[in-house]
Structures are given as C-alpha cells and as structure tokens.
Write a protein that holds these residues in place. Structure first.
Motif, PDB file in Angstrom:
ATOM      1  N   GLY A  75      10.961  32.797 -16.175  1.00 39.40           N
ATOM      2  CA  GLY A  75      10.974  31.405 -15.720  1.00 39.40           C
ATOM      3  C   GLY A  75      12.409  30.933 -15.560  1.00 39.40           C
ATOM      4  O   GLY A  75      13.349  31.722 -15.675  1.00 39.40           O
ATOM      5  N   THR A  76      12.568  29.653 -15.291  1.00 40.83           N
ATOM      6  CA  THR A  76      13.909  29.109 -15.083  1.00 40.83           C
ATOM      7  C   THR A  76      14.533  28.746 -16.419  1.00 40.83           C
ATOM      8  O   THR A  76      13.967  27.974 -17.189  1.00 40.83           O
ATOM      9  N   THR A  81      10.346  23.788  -9.916  1.00 35.31           N
ATOM     10  CA  THR A  81       9.487  24.961  -9.851  1.00 35.31           C
ATOM     11  C   THR A  81       8.310  24.697  -8.905  1.00 35.31           C
ATOM     12  O   THR A  81       7.949  25.552  -8.077  1.00 35.31           O
ATOM     13  N   SER A 129      13.981  21.673  -3.805  1.00 38.92           N
ATOM     14  CA  SER A 129      14.366  22.441  -4.996  1.00 38.92           C
ATOM     15  C   SER A 129      15.892  22.553  -5.092  1.00 38.92           C
ATOM     16  O   SER A 129      16.461  22.446  -6.177  1.00 38.92           O
ATOM     17  N   GLU A 153      10.581  21.461 -14.000  1.00 38.47           N
ATOM     18  CA  GLU A 153       9.174  21.635 -13.597  1.00 38.47           C
ATOM     19  C   GLU A 153       8.949  21.188 -12.155  1.00 38.47           C
ATOM     20  O   GLU A 153       8.270  21.851 -11.376  1.00 38.47           O
ATOM     21  N   ARG A 180       9.505  24.823  -5.357  1.00 40.79           N
ATOM     22  CA  ARG A 180       9.736  26.207  -4.922  1.00 40.79           C
ATOM     23  C   ARG A 180       8.410  26.890  -4.563  1.00 40.79           C
ATOM     24  O   ARG A 180       8.335  27.641  -3.601  1.00 40.79           O
ATOM     25  N   LYS A 181       7.397  26.602  -5.394  1.00 40.90           N
ATOM     26  CA  LYS A 181       6.086  27.197  -5.112  1.00 40.90           C
ATOM     27  C   LYS A 181       5.558  26.714  -3.773  1.00 40.90           C
ATOM     28  O   LYS A 181       4.921  27.466  -3.026  1.00 40.90           O
ATOM     29  N   ASP A 203      17.260  31.536 -12.578  1.00 42.45           N
ATOM     30  CA  ASP A 203      15.864  31.903 -12.396  1.00 42.45           C
ATOM     31  C   ASP A 203      15.664  33.337 -12.860  1.00 42.45           C
ATOM     32  O   ASP A 203      16.302  34.246 -12.349  1.00 42.45           O
TER      33      ASP A 203
END
Ligand SMILES: [Zn+2]
Length: 472
Positions: free
Chosen positions: A464-465, A433, A444, A430, A436-437, A460
């Motif tokens: 989702g991952t 993620t 990341s 999480e 990355r966002k 990925d």
C-alpha cells in the motif's frame, strides 16, 4: 553496571553517586546573549541536554539550571552599536536563543537565571569574600586574590606560576597579583550599573555563575558542565570564589565537551567560517545536527563538515525509514506466532543492554548509537525475510526506538506526533488511492502535491501507500 563519569576535577573516571539519593543538581554555562549562537555552542547545549535526559531516564530527578549572561563588555558594545539598551538586546537574543535551541530539540532548563536579576546575591557574596580576606577593593573595583585561596589551579591542574606564565593576562597596576580577577567592576561612563557598597558598577563574568548555581542547587552540587575552553579561567575562578565564600566543596563532577572545528579549522569570524545555528538550520535538519553532535564522544574534538552532516542525515533517515517500515508492517501484514520470535526479542534486548552500558561509560553516545543501528539491521532483516510477522518483535523494536529517541532526540518521534494531524494525512491518502483506482491521475497527483507541500512524502509499495515526514 552503574554510571561512570570522567571528572575533570580528578582526571579520572568515577562512579557517579549524587549527593542526595535519587536527585541530581546540574548546572551548565549558558550563552552570552549578544548575538545568535553558533554551531560550536550548539555542541554543549545538545550533549548536556542528552545527559540530562539520560539521567532522568535512569531514574534521577534532575534540576537543570542554565544561565544567560546578560551583562558584560560584549553586551554593552553590541547594545551601543545597535542604539538599544543592554536589556533590550538581552531580551531579543534570549528569544532568538529559544527559537534555535527549541528547534534543535534542546529541552528547556528548569531554571534560566539571568545575571542582572541576581545583583543582590552577587553583591552579598562579593562582600563575604572581602570580609573573609579573599577579595580587595581598589577605586570601586573588587578583585579576587588568587593567592588567598590555596586550591587555586586545582581544576585546570596548574600552579599559579604555570598559569601566570602560560596565559595572556591583562596588565593592571591595581591588582596585587596578575591572576587576580574582577568580581565587581566600577562603572565607566555610559555603562549600565547597579548599586553596591563599593559604588555603582557591575559584576564580573565568573561570579554570576558561582552565585547563581549555588543559589539554586546548594553550596555543593553534583554536575557543572561547559565547553573545555571554559576550564580556565572561568571555571577555575568559579571554584575559587565559591569555595572561598562557603568553605565547602563547590562542584562534585566537572564535565567539559571538546571543541568543534569547521572543515578542520577553528571557527572564527576572520576566517569567514563562522556558522550560526540559524544558518546551519537552513541547510541541515536539526535531527541531523543532533545526530552529528552525538556521533563522537563528547570529550573528543569534532569536525563539522558537509560530509559529516550528510552522513548524519543519512543515518537519521535510515532510522526514520525503519520506524515507518515497522508501522506499515504492523498495519498491513499478518500476525503469526513464529519460531524465530524469541531469538529476535533477545537480540533487541541485548542491543538495549549495550545502549545502557555505553551510556553508563561516561556517556559514550557514539557507542550507544552503534547499538541503535544493530536494531535497525535486525528489523530490516526481519521484515525482508518474513511475509507474516510476529507483532511482538515489531513492538519491541518500537519500544526500543521510542526510548532511545526520548534520550537522544534524533528521530523526531515526539515532536512530529504533536505537529502532524495523522488522520487528515491518512484520509488524503485514502482519497488518492481511490482516485488512482478510478484512473483519475490528475486528482491523485494533486493530492500527492498537497501532501508534499506539508512535507509528507509518499511511497507506493506492494503493502500500500506508505508516508513519511520529510526531514526538515
Ligand atoms: Zn558560567
């Protein structure tokens, strides 16, 4: 369909009906603990582990006994080379045995008797054999008289004459018949020894197994197993000793696994192709080694090769990927009642029925694995063709895989659940993620690397991952 087993005693497939309803006494010959065990010995440990698990799965209470041979010529020679006692050597290699066997997922036996802990019982049985006229004493040695036992040769299906001409027999002037074998060996200088009515000495190899198996499982018990190289003389001699001593049938079902070749050659130290499990584990996952051993019928020979192990590794990975896909589908896709649900459920059920039919047919693990891959194919199709899914299908497949993994031990579902802190992995994912966002790729990547160090691989995807545990 009930369980049918090929019995080496009768050379026939027979329905397996245990002596006591619902219970199975199972004895498997264990290692002589003078060294690390090799990949050839891993075969019986793995296949008989699976048979025991299967018997438990179909409802039997199994008492599984596997001995440690902790006194014999090899033990004495190695201890002398190392300058330690035989007991120190045995303790050290029993520890090493457990390290490798545990890593291979071989469940612990209920009882691990050691020969040196059973001298009293061994001496008693040898005395009984002397009293009944089946054994004789010569200068502190005790020999079993094969001619005194009319059934001698019934397991290896040869007469005394055939056996005599067909085997290498050490010439010993003291013996009445060349096939007579030692129940008790008088002490030689420098050897460890125990007291007996015939003087200080130690037991022969064969007597320990018949004494310890009957002590824990009764005079007659259900299954005795080992490698096919043990049929003669080890198991033949066990039958003779036990039945001569008790006057009762010793073992009801004899199971023997076929031999293992390495690159189509017999494994030997002189050929330089000797492979210990400790070394094999450096190269191959224990799950792949297990899978490989189960990919042939246990009575057939098997050839250990890089190609075979790579195939096994690929098969295990396909199974584990299917499991991961199921988990992610359940987490990320939409649940929906679907028209094709019943058809898929019925195909999973059929595969399960086939799995049990194959296992009931003399533990045909190779055929049983075929039915496992039918479910893999089915699920791969199901998940590819359906964006929304009926959870019932995924859960039925998971139940099937959990069941077969409990028997075969080829997916690592049980052991890894205990080892991994899933919530920690998920919170790291999480965090990654979120990074990355926020386009914080340094962070990341760092999280990905941290997880990789723990053996967690990330993928990925549009769902989702996904993460999975690397085969180790
Ligand atoms: Zn044995």
């Amino acid at each position: 369909m009930s369980l049918m087993l090929y019995n080496d005693l009768t050379r026939k497939k027979e329905p397996f009906i245990p002596l006591k309803e619902g219970e199975v006494g199972f004895y498997s010959c264990g290692p002589t603990v003078y060294d690390f065990f090799h990949i050839g010995n891993a075969r019986p440990f793995i296949v008989f582990d699976v048979f025991r698990r299967y018997l438990e799965d179909i409802g039997y209470k199994v008492v599984f006994v596997q001995n440690f041979t902790d006194i014999d010529d090899k033990m004495i020679n190695r201890a002398n080379e190392e300058g330690i006692t035989v007991k120190e050597l045995a303790d050290a290699f029993i520890k090493e045995y457990f390290e490798d066997a545990d890593a291979l997922g071989v469940r612990r036996a209920d009882i691990y008797p050691r020969a040196t802990d059973h001298m009293k019982e061994i001496v008693e049985v040898v005395q009984t054999l002397i009293d009944k006229g089946h054994a004789y004493v010569v200068d502190g040695d005790v020999f079993f008289s094969v001619e005194s036992f009319p059934g001698y040769g019934k397991l290896s299906k040869q007469s005394i004459e055939d056996l005599q001409s067909g085997s290498r027999i050490d010439v010993n002037e003291q013996k009445r018949h060349p096939l007579d074998f030692a129940l008790w060996k008088a002490q030689k200088p420098g050897e460890p020894a125990w007291e007996s009515p015939w003087g200080l000495g130690r037991p022969g190899w064969h007597i320990e197994c018949s004494v310890m198996s009957t002590k824990y499982l009764g005079n007659t018990f259900d299954i005795h197993s080992g490698g096919s190289d043990l049929i003669f003389p080890h198991h033949e001699n066990e039958v003779a000793q036990a039945e001569a001593a008790t006057g009762m049938q010793f073992v009801r079902f004899w199971l023997h696994n076929g031999y293992l070749l390495i690159d189509k050659e017999k494994m030997s130290k002189s050929l330089g192709n000797f492979l210990t499990v400790r070394n094999a584990r450096k190269k191959y996952s224990p799950l792949a080694i297990r899978y490989f051993m189960l990919s042939a019928h246990y009575r057939s020979p098997i050839n250990f090769s890089e190609e075979g192990l790579n195939q096994a590794t690929g098969a295990v990975e396909r199974l584990r990927n299917c499991w991961t896909d199921l988990e992610y589908a359940l987490q990320s896709r939409e649940q929906k009642e679907k028209d094709d649900t019943e058809a898929f459920l019925s195909e999973i059920k059929q595969a399960e029925t086939k799995f049990y039919e194959e296992m009931n047919d003399d533990f045909n693990t190779a055929g049983a694995l075929g039915s496992v891959f039918e479910v893999v194919r089915l699920i791969n199709t199901y998940l590819k063709d359906n964006s929304s899914i009926d959870f019932k299908v995924c859960k039925a497949a998971q139940t099937f895989f959990t069941k077969i993994d409990g028997i075969m031990g080829i997916m690592g579902l049980e052991s890894e659940k205990e080892e991994l802190d899933t919530s920690e992995i998920e919170s790291m994912i999480e965090e990654r993620t979120a990074a990355r966002k926020a386009r914080d790729f340094a962070k990341s990547d760092a999280i990905r690397d941290q997880l990789a160090e723990k053996g967690i691989i990330l993928e990925d995807t549009s769902e989702g991952t996904k993460w999975k545990k690397q085969l180790s």
